[in-house]
Scaffold this active site. Sequence first.
Site, short mmCIF file in Angstrom:
data_model
loop_
_atom_site.label_atom_id
_atom_site.label_comp_id
_atom_site.label_asym_id
_atom_site.label_seq_id
_atom_site.Cartn_x
_atom_site.Cartn_y
_atom_site.Cartn_z
N ASP A 103 -1.57 -0.63 6.33
CA ASP A 103 -1.65 -0.02 7.59
C ASP A 103 -3.02 0.34 7.94
OD1 ASP A 103 -1.54 2.26 5.75
OD2 ASP A 103 -1.04 3.44 7.55
N ASP A 151 -7.21 -1.45 4.30
CA ASP A 151 -6.23 -2.47 3.79
C ASP A 151 -6.46 -3.74 4.50
OD1 ASP A 151 -4.74 -0.61 2.36
OD2 ASP A 151 -3.54 -0.19 4.19
N ASP A 175 0.94 -1.25 -0.08
CA ASP A 175 0.01 -0.09 -0.14
C ASP A 175 0.90 1.22 0.02
OD1 ASP A 175 -2.38 1.60 0.34
OD2 ASP A 175 -1.21 1.81 2.33
#
Length: 350
Positions: A278, A282, A68
């Site tokens: 995080d 996600d 990410d």
Amino acid sequence: VWLLSGMGFTASMIRMVAVLVIACPCALGLATPTAIMVGTGKGAELGILFKNSESLEHAQKLQAVVLDKTGTVTVGRPSVTHVIVVPQQSDPGNPDGRPNDENRLLALAAAVERGSEHPLGQAIVDAARSRGLAIDALQNFEAMPGYGAKADVNGHSIFLGNQRLMERQGVDVSPLLAHIERLQSEANTVIVAAVDGHAAGVIGLADAVKDGSAEAIREMKELGLRIVMLTGDNERTARAIARQLGVDEVVAELLPQTKTAQISALQAQGLTVGMVGDGINDAPALAQADVGFAIGTGTDIAMEAADVTLISGDLRNVPKAIRLSRATMRIIRQNLFWAFFYNIILIPIA
């Protein structure tokens, strides 16, 4: 057998005990759990928490790692770098609510984003407060995940978000396209503001790359891993950051719910996939991945969904975790080999 062959009881008993001592499977019983215990303990020393032994075992099988962007490879604390107001025209359709200077645009944007929990929204509010601007009250706030947000401020309908949101609302952003493209090529995330259906301006925000992110990606490549970066940001900004990091594969402009589909697509190619993230959005992707790595400075739900937690949030701990997993499994295989080898050789001797 020795007793029946005519050897005395004592000699037969000595031989039977010798075989039992050699054949006792304590080496096999210790080979795996001892290595797992040392591996997880060493991981904890390094700030890498494996949820269970399976996650330590599976990390060594990874073939691809999906990252990410915001909060994982970047700091996750964006700041406002540019505020650009759309050129005003003597147009009877130009509403009174459209701002004619940077501070007014920033104050309107902050009024909308005060109702948002998004890091970009918080950065806009912080920028307005740092300039000492008055932030008006808002009504009818609505967050649109993957697009932006809307609210009514002083009787005017304000939309803040990406170009996809403006297209969906039928807002003409052509007067701002040159500014948008320039900011995006400089790795800025661009928020477009519209007032009562008319483009009002753009706000550029930049999020610094974390120390060690480029080094971590280089190390993962050296381990033979395929690296993919996912982001809801626009293509130009994502590519600009990817160039800084040395990432070759980027999937941009994703909606939160489509990250999981990207993990599934890689798994469908036969790859064992790790996911590093995080945020709340996600969590489904972390759960879908074969091994999920949560940044310890992120959200609790991400850590709950992941198999491994990186306490410090340092991306360099991902290749460390993979190397530790590979070393642990190598030791387990060595232990099992010597346990079997020892028995095979010494039982006939005994």
